[in-house]
Design a protein around this motif. Structure first.
Motif, PDB file in Angstrom:
ATOM      1  N   ALA A 148      11.666  13.193   1.933  1.00 14.17           N
ATOM      2  CA  ALA A 148      12.078  12.797   2.415  1.00 14.17           C
ATOM      3  C   ALA A 148      13.064  14.837   3.385  1.00 14.17           C
ATOM      4  N   LEU A 149      13.182  15.047   2.249  1.00  7.19           N
ATOM      5  CA  LEU A 149      13.881  16.504   1.717  1.00  7.19           C
ATOM      6  C   LEU A 149      12.439  17.765   2.492  1.00  7.19           C
ATOM      7  N   GLY A 150      14.038  18.056   3.627  1.00  8.20           N
ATOM      8  CA  GLY A 150      13.106  18.845   4.227  1.00  8.20           C
ATOM      9  C   GLY A 150      11.951  19.077   5.374  1.00  8.20           C
ATOM     10  N   LEU A 151      11.222  18.422   5.266  1.00 11.05           N
ATOM     11  CA  LEU A 151      10.061  17.330   6.205  1.00 11.05           C
ATOM     12  C   LEU A 151      10.396  17.488   7.352  1.00 11.05           C
ATOM     13  N   ARG A 152       9.310  18.559   8.401  1.00 11.90           N
ATOM     14  CA  ARG A 152       9.658  19.129   9.079  1.00 11.90           C
ATOM     15  C   ARG A 152       9.207  17.260  10.004  1.00 11.90           C
ATOM     16  N   ARG A 153       8.662  16.922   9.806  1.00 12.12           N
ATOM     17  CA  ARG A 153       8.188  15.473  10.975  1.00 12.12           C
ATOM     18  C   ARG A 153       8.077  14.361  10.596  1.00 12.12           C
ATOM     19  N   ILE A 154       8.128  13.130  10.633  1.00 10.84           N
ATOM     20  CA  ILE A 154       8.744  11.821  10.452  1.00 10.84           C
ATOM     21  C   ILE A 154       7.773  11.227   9.609  1.00 10.84           C
ATOM     22  N   PRO A 155       7.765  10.381   8.301  1.00 14.34           N
ATOM     23  CA  PRO A 155       6.575  10.210   8.083  1.00 14.34           C
ATOM     24  C   PRO A 155       7.010   8.610   8.275  1.00 14.34           C
ATOM     25  N   ALA A 156       5.739   7.712   8.540  1.00 14.33           N
ATOM     26  CA  ALA A 156       5.967   6.654   8.132  1.00 14.33           C
ATOM     27  C   ALA A 156       5.952   5.686   6.733  1.00 14.33           C
ATOM     28  N   GLY A 157       5.258   5.862   5.913  1.00 11.82           N
ATOM     29  CA  GLY A 157       5.692   6.052   4.623  1.00 11.82           C
ATOM     30  C   GLY A 157       5.586   7.130   3.644  1.00 11.82           C
ATOM     31  N   PHE A 158       5.163   6.425   2.006  1.00 14.83           N
ATOM     32  CA  PHE A 158       4.906   7.346   1.437  1.00 14.83           C
ATOM     33  C   PHE A 158       4.015   6.994   0.003  1.00 14.83           C
ATOM     34  N   HIS A 159       2.780   7.427  -0.150  1.00 13.83           N
ATOM     35  CA  HIS A 159       1.954   7.001  -1.223  1.00 13.83           C
ATOM     36  C   HIS A 159       1.090   8.070  -2.147  1.00 13.83           C
ATOM     37  N   VAL A 160       1.360   7.600  -3.757  1.00 14.54           N
ATOM     38  CA  VAL A 160       1.169   8.182  -4.643  1.00 14.54           C
ATOM     39  C   VAL A 160      -1.021   7.689  -5.013  1.00 14.54           C
ATOM     40  N   VAL A 161      -1.475   9.259  -5.232  1.00 15.27           N
ATOM     41  CA  VAL A 161      -2.940   9.432  -5.014  1.00 15.27           C
ATOM     42  C   VAL A 161      -3.196  10.081  -6.467  1.00 15.27           C
ATOM     43  N   VAL A 162      -3.722   9.237  -7.361  1.00 11.99           N
ATOM     44  CA  VAL A 162      -4.224   9.146  -8.862  1.00 11.99           C
ATOM     45  C   VAL A 162      -4.891   9.127  -9.276  1.00 11.99           C
ATOM     46  N   LYS A 163      -5.893  10.462  -9.423  1.00 13.18           N
ATOM     47  CA  LYS A 163      -7.351  10.913  -9.808  1.00 13.18           C
ATOM     48  C   LYS A 163      -7.469  10.693 -10.850  1.00 13.18           C
ATOM     49  N   ALA A 164      -8.142  10.134 -12.081  1.00 12.62           N
ATOM     50  CA  ALA A 164      -8.334   9.998 -13.641  1.00 12.62           C
ATOM     51  C   ALA A 164     -10.009   9.429 -13.621  1.00 12.62           C
ATOM     52  N   ASP A 165     -11.131  10.845 -14.399  1.00 11.63           N
ATOM     53  CA  ASP A 165     -12.442  10.321 -14.733  1.00 11.63           C
ATOM     54  C   ASP A 165     -12.621   9.849 -14.241  1.00 11.63           C
ATOM     55  N   GLY A 166     -12.437  10.360 -12.133  1.00 14.77           N
ATOM     56  CA  GLY A 166     -13.508  10.253 -11.531  1.00 14.77           C
ATOM     57  C   GLY A 166     -13.148   9.169 -10.325  1.00 14.77           C
ATOM     58  N   ALA A 167     -12.320   8.369 -10.690  1.00 15.74           N
ATOM     59  CA  ALA A 167     -12.187   7.247 -10.300  1.00 15.74           C
ATOM     60  C   ALA A 167     -10.210   8.061  -9.394  1.00 15.74           C
ATOM     61  N   GLU A 168     -10.315   7.589  -8.471  1.00 18.48           N
ATOM     62  CA  GLU A 168      -9.454   7.706  -7.435  1.00 18.48           C
ATOM     63  C   GLU A 168      -8.374   5.931  -7.270  1.00 18.48           C
ATOM     64  N   TYR A 169      -7.253   6.388  -7.434  1.00 17.07           N
ATOM     65  CA  TYR A 169      -5.996   5.289  -7.539  1.00 17.07           C
ATOM     66  C   TYR A 169      -5.106   5.186  -6.065  1.00 17.07           C
ATOM     67  N   GLN A 170      -4.265   4.447  -5.083  1.00 18.59           N
ATOM     68  CA  GLN A 170      -4.038   5.094  -4.291  1.00 18.59           C
ATOM     69  C   GLN A 170      -2.578   4.112  -4.298  1.00 18.59           C
ATOM     70  N   THR A 171      -1.950   4.184  -4.449  1.00 16.17           N
ATOM     71  CA  THR A 171      -0.239   3.204  -4.045  1.00 16.17           C
ATOM     72  C   THR A 171      -0.131   2.356  -2.788  1.00 16.17           C
ATOM     73  N   SER A 172       0.408   2.126  -2.549  1.00 18.39           N
ATOM     74  CA  SER A 172       0.566   1.525  -1.152  1.00 18.39           C
ATOM     75  C   SER A 172       1.542   2.255  -0.729  1.00 18.39           C
ATOM     76  N   ASN A 173       1.376   1.930   0.214  1.00 19.42           N
ATOM     77  CA  ASN A 173       2.547   2.928   1.847  1.00 19.42           C
ATOM     78  C   ASN A 173       3.661   2.602   1.956  1.00 19.42           C
ATOM     79  N   LYS A 174       5.053   2.975   1.243  1.00 18.06           N
ATOM     80  CA  LYS A 174       6.101   3.115   1.139  1.00 18.06           C
ATOM     81  C   LYS A 174       7.206   3.237   2.468  1.00 18.06           C
ATOM     82  N   SER A 175       7.757   2.843   3.469  1.00 15.63           N
ATOM     83  CA  SER A 175       8.887   3.089   4.354  1.00 15.63           C
ATOM     84  C   SER A 175       9.402   3.123   3.520  1.00 15.63           C
TER      85      SER A 175
END
Length: 1191
Positions: free
Chosen positions: A108-135
């Motif tokens: 959250a350091l320096g963000l100008r908007r208040i986020p509802a949560g954060f998540h990570v997206v990993v792409k490898a070998d044409g596949a895309e994975y998304q973690t859960s959205n964490k507050s």
């Protein structure tokens, strides 16, 4: 997690002390535990940025900043420590690589908007994975995901990792705002996982701090036959419709542009972002599952309803928060009060629902506090076409705060100074006692509070700075790299407190702290010159205090060593030259060594050439040069006799004038410089004396206007010479310019009342000058109304951040008000709007009779007779200030003595005869050509004349003359007040008259038995309805609130109660009511411009404070300045028997013929007093206690 970068600043002392800062480099993490990073001095060879505070006294602070990456946002830095060739082979014996944990820091350091949560997206070998959205919570520095993601087995296979801030917890549309993205090989990820090396991210281009400072991914290698049940499934896009793909693309583009707009403030980005969000919304039907998210995205810049996100919706609170912030932004730009009210309601709902430790709760709380700080800034700004960018509602990072501190110390911007203090107090609530950044925040807050103290002179800021700096020092033990800086800060602040209060312990402690700091900066240390300079300054101060020559010699030696460490081209060389020159000049004064004075002048001239035109340090150098030239003048070293070197004297005055006009030096420093100019010009009868006085009064007026409360202004004005205005007028009289003397008196006296009156100026004639003028009038009135409200009284437990917000709000209002005034002055016919009136305007005050202005200064005592049309006449009186002061004391002593058996008061008659001989008779002898016998005259006393009963002067002997036999006397606190009182208003056919009496006020052990009979007597003497509509308020009904209502609703009033004059705090002077006092401060908040007359049958209602006589702060004057045309008040205590007789005689003369006219009050009082002259039962002091003020 990554250690936080920070910058600390050193403050400075009142002499030209040095200050410095320390900053830490960003350090890669070596473990999963957050560690506090010590702050370190700037790296050698790096670019050092030295900044100054805006005054000469070494408010310089510097920062060292880490270099920022020059790459684009999506191009993260390479990792040179990993250079092994991983080849193309599969990992031996391993058929699967799995991410088991992802750990991100400072999301959250320096963000100008208040986020509802954060998540990570990993792409490898044409596949895309998304973690859960964490507050996350506000104090949560690290976020972890324990979701298994399958990676390719080849070490050379590339993996793309992206971290996002999302703005929905429910069905999520696209990814949100991209925080970080990078590509890395599987082999390198495995190697980093094994060694627990996180990926460290520098700030993005054009940013001082960026969200997500590090990311650590934990991987494991396993055989392919192990259970895959817990592994994340890749996102499927093959079955996605074209509309859905377009929806995601539009939303992603909108978030990217909006994030860039919040950083760069480019309105084209904002417009394009809105276009994308509108297109995305158009793809969502009314029942579309992503429609609420699309609406919310559009609402971030425009508008959104809440009805699609009901109470139990997980994203309702964040939607409410963003809508509230948008409403507050629109209110700040357009001034719609409904926007502010709606925002307050939304934010209150957020606080009720959210956990106190959540980001949303924290942001809502800050938004509520800042809404007060920003709401009034843009009153009617839309009328003038001005818009301001919305301020961030998020707590800034320590690095961002440090940058703001650095800017504030470099320029003199009162708003920026107040705001950065507010933000630091706010941040301290976020960074608790165990946080690594708290020490840095405390250090910088102490420094900026000290800077504000030096610019404005508020002792509370100094005490607070010392307390905070002590707390910061406790967090920097021996061995800590920041300790020398904090030792320096605390020492300088203690030294300043010694200068103000003279406590030897503060000075000795300051010297001890500077010695410790110097010991920690040995020969070769980059900051040794600062410690040398600061210790030298304190030794010099102790020399002046105790006179030990060793201290002075050691100070000079230390300054020489410091100068040697600051060669030509060094930013602080001018400072060292100035400091050394000052000490050499001091040694000359004690040892008469010509070489010291010559060397001092040479070094100061050199220092001045090193400073730019707008450098605030010029002020101190000009002041030092003035001192040196005065030494040449007094010593006669340049070949002339002592006191005969006019060239040196002229040079000294030029430098004093230049010091007072260094705009960047700050109002307080300039005011002090101008007062030095006044003192030396007066001592030497120099030709610039009058100009010096005028400059000082202008600066004093400007300085006081930045203070919110009238009581604070009174405290401020006590710190400056009370005779400034009368001395200026006396100077003008000596030069033969009588009109100028009157102008200066009006400009320099009653400053507090004048500033209040400015906020109530009628502008009816401006309304006819077109739409722009009408808009200006509205804006001026709105701002004046806000400024005219009483300032808040905060209980002791009030958070400092709230107090700072209110003070900042007030100063911003003052600036907006000043801008409105400047706009009005541009309109034809209004060029002198609210400027001090010219004599030709002031002379109109004498329309109904001459005004006698009495001036008492150290140089002479004079009277100025101002007729309506003829030129004014000045008379030098056969007395002096010392004799007048003795006469005041004699009168006060005589009044307190009991009268003799026949009512004789010989001490009082003697004092009144002296007053006649020395003051009044010389005036009367010159009045013949201006006023016929029996006509009215007005006295406008200054200085000690305010405490003399001029109307009662006379020859109390057989065949002696009395002023009361010749003229009818009235008083006025100023000519402007009398002019204002004469303004005509439409009078109603019936005079609304309220008689307010209180015989048993709160807390009193006595009763005033005469109150009830007095009010009935007044009722019986007034004309009957419909001429007068009479209201009586007394006993239990006479409360403060009822009295205020009566004062507001009736234009004729009679007060019969106990009055009290509070000399130390005159605005607390009051009429005592049944529940609580009706104070002068209460009265000043009222508009009484249509009020005709008030009779004050109470004690001491027309006598001001001795400490500020020319401010004329008492109840009777307060009523007149509030708008009442005619007031009868008392100079001292009055007894019931006197009041009963005088009231009866007064009202018989005032309205005995059945009519009401406030102009008859003076004559009615005059005749009433004369009718009691033969009554031996009434002592003389009681016959002369009442005076008339006004028309």
């Amino acid at each position: 997690m990554a250690r936080r970068r920070h910058v600390t600043f050193e403050s400075s002392s009142s002499s030209e002390s040095d200050s410095d800062s320390a900053s830490s480099r960003k350090i890669s993490l070596t473990s999963s535990v957050e560690k506090s990073a010590p702050s370190i001095e700037p790296l050698k060879g790096g670019k050092r940025q030295r900044k100054t505070s805006g005054n000469d006294n070494d408010d310089k602070m510097k920062s060292s900043k880490c270099p920022q990456s020059q790459k684009k946002d999506n191009e993260e830095p390479s990792y040179p420590e990993y250079t092994q060739d991983l080849g193309e082979s599969h990992l031996g014996g391993v058929q699967q690589v799995v991410i088991t944990a992802i750990r991100a820091a400072d999301l959250a350091l320096g963000l100008r908007r208040i986020p509802a949560g954060f998540h990570v997206v990993v792409k490898a070998d044409g596949a895309e994975y998304q973690t859960s959205n964490k507050s996350i919570h506000i104090d949560q520095a690290v976020v972890e995901w324990h979701e298994r993601i399958l990676l390719p087995c080849k070490p050379s296979s590339n993996v793309r990792v992206s971290v996002y801030a999302s703005f929905e917890l429910g069905p999520m549309l696209c990814h949100g705002e991209l925080l970080r993205t990078f590509e890395i090989s599987v082999g390198e990820l495995l190697d980093r996982s094994e060694k627990s090396y996180p990926i460290i991210f520098p700030p993005k281009q054009e940013e001082v701090v960026s969200a997500c400072t590090s990311l650590l991914m934990t991987l494991e290698q396993r055989l392919s036959d192990e259970n895959d049940a817990a592994v994340l499934c890749p996102l499927s896009t093959t079955l996605m419709s074209d509309d859905m793909r377009a929806l995601l693309l539009r939303t992603d583009a909108g978030h990217g542009l909006l994030a860039r707009y919040r950083t760069m403030q480019n309105h084209r980005d904002l417009d394009q972002s809105i276009d994308h969000f509108e297109c995305a919304l158009s793809l969502c039907s009314m029942n579309h599952p992503y429609r609420p998210a699309a609406l919310f995205n559009l609402a971030t810049a425009k508008f959104t309803p809440l009805n699609l996100r009901p109470t139990d919706h997980p994203d309702r609170t964040v939607t409410q928060l963003h809508l509230a912030i948008s409403l507050l932004s629109r209110f700040a730009k357009r001034g719609f009060r409904t926007d502010a009210d709606a925002a307050q309601q939304l934010l209150s709902e957020v606080l009720d629902v959210c956990h106190a430790n959540s980001h949303i709760y924290r942001a809502a709380l800050i938004a509520i506090k800042k809404s007060a700080l920003h709401s009034a800034r843009s009153i009617d700004a839309n009328d003038l076409g001005r818009e301001r960018p919305t301020a961030s509602m998020l707590t800034l990072s320590p690095k961002q705060l440090a940058d703001r501190v650095e800017r504030c110390l470099r320029i003199d911007d009162p708003h920026a100074l107040d705001e950065v203090i507010f933000l630091h107090y706010d941040a301290l609530g976020y960074y608790n006692a165990m946080h690594a950044c708290r020490g840095q925040l405390l250090c910088n807050l102490g420094a900026i509070l000290y800077a504000r103290f030096k610019r404005r002179g508020n002792d509370e800021d100094l005490d607070q700075a010392i307390s905070i700096q002590g707390e910061a020092l406790a967090l920097r033990p021996v061995g800590h790299t920041d300790r020398p800086s904090l030792l320096n800060n605390l020492a300088n602040q203690l030294s300043s407190r010694f200068d103000h209060r003279g406590n030897d312990k503060d000075l000795d402690q300051a010297i001890a702290l500077h010695r410790e700091a110097l010991a920690l900066r040995p020969v070769g240390h980059t900051d040794r010159s600062k410690s040398l300079n600061n210790l030298a300054n304190q030794l010099s101060t102790r020399f002046h205090h105790r006179g030990n020559d060793k201290d002075l010699d050691q100070a000079i030696a230390l300054h020489m060593e410091a100068l040697a460490l600051r060669p030509v081209g060094h930013t602080d060389r001018s400072k060292s030259l100035n400091n050394l020159a000052n000490q050499l000049s001091t040694r000359f004064e004690h040892q008469d060594n010509r070489e010291d004075l010559d060397e001092s002048r040479e070094k100061l001239c050199c220092a001045l050439t090193l400073l730019t035109q707008h450098d605030p340090r010029q002020l101190a150098v000009h002041g030092s040069l003035a001192k040196v030239y005065l030494s040449f003048h007094h010593s006669g070293l340049d070949g002339t006799g002592a006191g005969e070197d006019t060239d040196s004297l002229n040079a000294a005055m030029r430098h004093l004038k230049a010091a007072a006009n260094v705009v960047s030096g700050g109002l307080l420093s300039r005011l002090r410089a101008s007062l030095l100019w006044v003192r030396h010009a007066s001592q030497h009868s120099h030709g610039t004396e009058l100009e010096a006085h005028a400059t000082s009064m202008q600066l004093l007026d400007a300085y006081m206007s930045t203070t919110a409360s009238v009581s604070s202004r009174h405290n401020i004005i006590k710190d400056f010479p009370s005779t400034l205005a009368v001395d200026a007028a006396s100077c003008a009289l000596r030069s033969g310019d009588v009109c100028r003397a009157v102008d200066l008196l009006e400009q320099g006296r009653t400053i507090i009342w004048t500033q209040m009156t400015r906020l109530r100026t009628p502008l009816d004639s401006l309304q006819t000058r077109g739409d722009h003028a009408v808009a200006l009038v509205k804006r001026f009135r709105d701002l004046s109304s806000l400024l005219d409200k009483p300032s808040a009284n905060y209980p002791e437990a009030t958070p400092k951040v709230d107090v700072e917000a209110e003070e900042t709000r007030y100063r911003r209002l003052v600036e907006d008000w000043n801008r409105a005034v400047e706009e009005i002055r541009k309109i034809e016919g209004f060029s002198r709007f609210l400027l001090p009136p010219l004599f030709s305007d002031l002379q109109d005050a004498a329309r109904d009779g001459p005004i006698i202005v009495l001036i008492a200064s150290i140089s002479s005592c004079d009277a100025i007779i101002i007729p309506h049309k003829q030129p004014p006449t000045s008379i030098q009186l056969p007395t002096n200030l010392e004799k007048l002061a003795r006469l005041v004391l004699a009168l006060q002593k005589a009044i307190n003595k009991e009268a003799g058996p026949k009512g004789n008061q010989p001490a009082l008659t003697k004092a009144l005869m002296e007053l006649w001989d020395d003051v009044v008779r010389p005036v009367v002898e010159n009045l013949g050509g201006f006023a016929r016998r029996g006509s009215r005259i007005w006295w406008c006393p200054t200085s000690v004349f305010n405490f003399l009963p001029l109307h009662a002067a006379g020859g109390y002997r057989k065949h002696g003359q009395f002023l009361s036999q010749l003229y009818v006397s009235s008083y006025t606190p100023s000519l402007t007040a009398l002019i204002k009182a004469r303004r005509s208003h439409d009078r109603s056919l019936s005079a609304s008259f309220a008689a307010i009496g209180q015989n048993g006020p709160a807390g009193a052990s006595f009763t005033l038995d005469g109150v009830e009979p007095e009010l009935e007597l007044v009722r019986s003497l007034l004309p009957h309805p419909p001429t007068v509509s009479f209201t009586k308020i007394t006993s239990v009904d006479a409360t403060k609130s009822r009295a205020l209502c009566a004062l507001r609703d009736n234009t004729w009033l009679h007060f019969a109660c106990h009055g009290t004059q509070k000399y130390p705090e005159p605005f607390k002077s009051a009429f005592l009511m049944r529940d609580q006092p009706l104070s002068l401060l209460d009265i000043t908040q009222m508009d009484l411009s249509r009020h005709q007359f008030v009779f004050l049958s109470a004690c001491e209602t027309a006598v001001g404070a001795v400490s500020t006589p020319d401010e004329v702060i008492h109840l009777a004057a307060g009523l007149q300045f509030a708008g009442v045309k005619s007031v009868v008040g008392t100079l001292w205590k009055v007894n019931d028997s006197t009041v009963q007789r005088l009231v009866e005689a007064f009202y018989k003369n005032f309205c005995g013929d059945g009519t009401m006219n406030s102009k008859r009050a003076a004559r009615a009082l005059h005749r009433a007093v004369q009718s009691l002259a033969c009554d031996t039962d009434i002592p003389l002091d009681q016959r002369i206690v009442f005076i008339h003020i006004g028309i």
